[in-house]
Design a protein around this motif. Structure first.
Motif, PDB file in Angstrom:
ATOM      1  N   LYS A 147      41.559  44.548  45.858  1.00  0.00           N
ATOM      2  CA  LYS A 147      41.842  43.030  45.993  1.00  0.00           C
ATOM      3  C   LYS A 147      43.151  42.220  46.321  1.00  0.00           C
ATOM      4  O   LYS A 147      43.095  41.578  47.272  1.00  0.00           O
ATOM      5  CB  LYS A 147      41.065  42.331  44.620  1.00  0.00           C
ATOM      6  CG  LYS A 147      40.615  40.513  45.163  1.00  0.00           C
ATOM      7  CD  LYS A 147      40.651  39.943  43.961  1.00  0.00           C
ATOM      8  CE  LYS A 147      41.042  38.790  43.926  1.00  0.00           C
ATOM      9  NZ  LYS A 147      41.831  38.907  43.960  1.00  0.00           N
ATOM     10  N   TYR A 187      42.600  29.510  48.097  1.00  0.00           N
ATOM     11  CA  TYR A 187      42.065  30.579  47.863  1.00  0.00           C
ATOM     12  C   TYR A 187      42.845  30.942  46.770  1.00  0.00           C
ATOM     13  O   TYR A 187      41.720  31.434  45.352  1.00  0.00           O
ATOM     14  CB  TYR A 187      41.806  31.687  48.403  1.00  0.00           C
ATOM     15  CG  TYR A 187      41.871  33.505  48.292  1.00  0.00           C
ATOM     16  CD1 TYR A 187      40.764  33.686  48.189  1.00  0.00           C
ATOM     17  CD2 TYR A 187      42.796  34.090  47.892  1.00  0.00           C
ATOM     18  CE1 TYR A 187      39.888  34.803  47.726  1.00  0.00           C
ATOM     19  CE2 TYR A 187      42.047  35.569  47.444  1.00  0.00           C
ATOM     20  CZ  TYR A 187      40.835  35.876  47.624  1.00  0.00           C
ATOM     21  OH  TYR A 187      40.789  37.589  46.893  1.00  0.00           O
ATOM     22  N   VAL A 191      40.133  30.980  43.340  1.00  0.00           N
ATOM     23  CA  VAL A 191      39.751  32.752  43.185  1.00  0.00           C
ATOM     24  C   VAL A 191      40.219  33.001  42.499  1.00  0.00           C
ATOM     25  O   VAL A 191      40.549  34.044  41.332  1.00  0.00           O
ATOM     26  CB  VAL A 191      39.360  33.852  44.380  1.00  0.00           C
ATOM     27  CG1 VAL A 191      39.384  35.113  44.048  1.00  0.00           C
ATOM     28  CG2 VAL A 191      38.287  32.759  45.337  1.00  0.00           C
ATOM     29  N   PHE A 195      38.928  30.929  38.260  1.00  0.00           N
ATOM     30  CA  PHE A 195      37.519  31.624  38.280  1.00  0.00           C
ATOM     31  C   PHE A 195      38.468  32.688  36.843  1.00  0.00           C
ATOM     32  O   PHE A 195      37.588  32.567  35.842  1.00  0.00           O
ATOM     33  CB  PHE A 195      37.612  32.178  39.364  1.00  0.00           C
ATOM     34  CG  PHE A 195      35.760  33.410  38.138  1.00  0.00           C
ATOM     35  CD1 PHE A 195      35.222  32.364  38.417  1.00  0.00           C
ATOM     36  CD2 PHE A 195      36.192  34.633  39.082  1.00  0.00           C
ATOM     37  CE1 PHE A 195      33.637  33.755  38.238  1.00  0.00           C
ATOM     38  CE2 PHE A 195      34.985  35.295  38.680  1.00  0.00           C
ATOM     39  CZ  PHE A 195      33.573  34.907  38.259  1.00  0.00           C
TER      40      PHE A 195
END
Length: 360
Positions: A147, A187, A191, A195
């Protein structure tokens, strides 16, 4: 670069004094303390993997990410000492910038994994056992690295060495923010930080609730677990919250050089705070464990024995064999047994089913 175009020129001229005063001190401190600490942490993580403990996988990955970032610090140190003038190429700037920024999110990811694993070990030791294996930990680790590597591709697509208003070649600095940067920053905040933070807080809330509901647990033990849990959250917030709060502020409102100058010092101070995560990680997740203390004692004993082998076993007398492991059996309740077992070593007395006597 005298004929640089607007595409590769940072339009603002900003006072970088904080880089010449505070940044070198932070970088040197992290280098001197963080490198040996993370090398030891890597060794202890290897011992956890050898003991078939999935937390060792997360600890080793966390440490490798920290060491990658630490290896980039000499370049950043040279950069700030040269008054924010990047003397290397654009590719080296991208690599060092990626090591700096992606280390933040790789660290956040593995800290989140460790918190979830601890929660499952304490609150649901049997229900989710399939998620607490070496194979599962390796799979999750691969996903986190993939990722972040995919995210880093974004930075290779754009020029990161630009010329500022003082004709300095600055690296990974655009003032004011370019429109393309706002999306990736949103982002990163949502993310990459928010989160995982919610997952971490929920996990540690569950751990504290399970500890408080445990009957028969000594108050001193409960306090010790709560201090460890709360210190983890505090360090996480201290290292990463200021930076991401200011990153969000920049992304929402930075549209002029005046705003960029006003927030520059606070933003870069918060960025320096993230560097201390490289020192906090091994201290928090390795050196607070009594099982780690035993391994450190064995390592110290081996070194003393090696250095004093010609002196008739003096080191063996100073650090007798088995002294670190003579803990006997414990009467601690099952809850603490499960919590302690998250950081067992191959030779720890708890490996056969009795509590290890240490907190991870």
């Amino acid at each position: 670069m005298g004929n640089a175009t607007a595409e590769n020129t940072s339009l603002c001229s900003i006072d970088h004094t904080i880089h010449q005063t505070l940044a070198p001190v932070v970088y040197v401190a992290v280098l001197v303390v963080g490198f040996p600490a993370n090398c030891l942490s890597l060794y202890f993580g290897y011992l956890q993997i050898k003991a078939r403990n999935e937390l060792g996988v997360y600890l080793c990955n966390l440490t490798v990410a920290d060491l990658f970032y630490i290896c980039s610090l000499p370049f950043w140190l040279q950069y700030v000492l040269q008054h924010d003038n990047w003397s290397h190429g654009d590719l080296s700037c991208k690599v060092c910038g990626i090591l700096l920024y992606e280390n933040i999110y790789i660290s956040v990811g593995f800290l989140c994994c460790i918190s979830i694993d601890r929660y499952l070990a304490v609150a649901h030791p049997f229900r989710f056992h399939q998620f607490r294996t070496l194979k599962a930990a390796v799979a999750v680790s691969v996903l986190i690295w993939v990722k972040e590597l995919l995210t880093s591709v974004y930075f290779f697509l754009h020029k990161e060495v630009v010329e500022d208003g003082d004709r300095h070649r600055v690296c990974f600095e655009h003032y004011p923010l370019e429109p393309r940067q706002r999306g990736i920053n949103h982002y990163r905040f949502l993310v990459g930080f928010l989160f995982p933070l919610c997952l971490l807080l929920a996990s540690y809330r569950g751990i504290l609730r399970a500890v408080r509901r445990s009957h028969g647990t000594q108050k001193s033990r409960k306090d010790q677990i709560q201090r460890l849990v709360l210190s983890t959250v505090v360090i996480f917030l201290a290292c990463f919250l200021p930076y991401h709060a200011l990153l969000l502020v920049r992304s929402l409102w930075e549209a002029s050089c005046q705003f960029a100058r006003a927030i520059f010092n606070a933003y870069h101070f918060s960025l320096l705070l993230t560097s201390f995560n490289c020192v906090a990680d091994p201290v928090l997740y390795c050196f607070v464990s009594e099982s780690t203390h035993r391994d450190l004692g064995r390592l110290r004993g081996a070194c003393l024995a090696f250095l004093a082998c010609a002196g008739g076993g003096r080191a063996r007398e100073a650090y007798p064999l088995g002294a670190a492991d003579a803990s006997g059996k414990s009467d601690e309740p099952e809850l603490l047994t499960r919590l302690h077992s998250t950081f067992q070593t191959p030779n720890s007395p708890g490996a056969g089913g009795s509590p290890a006597g240490g907190l991870a």
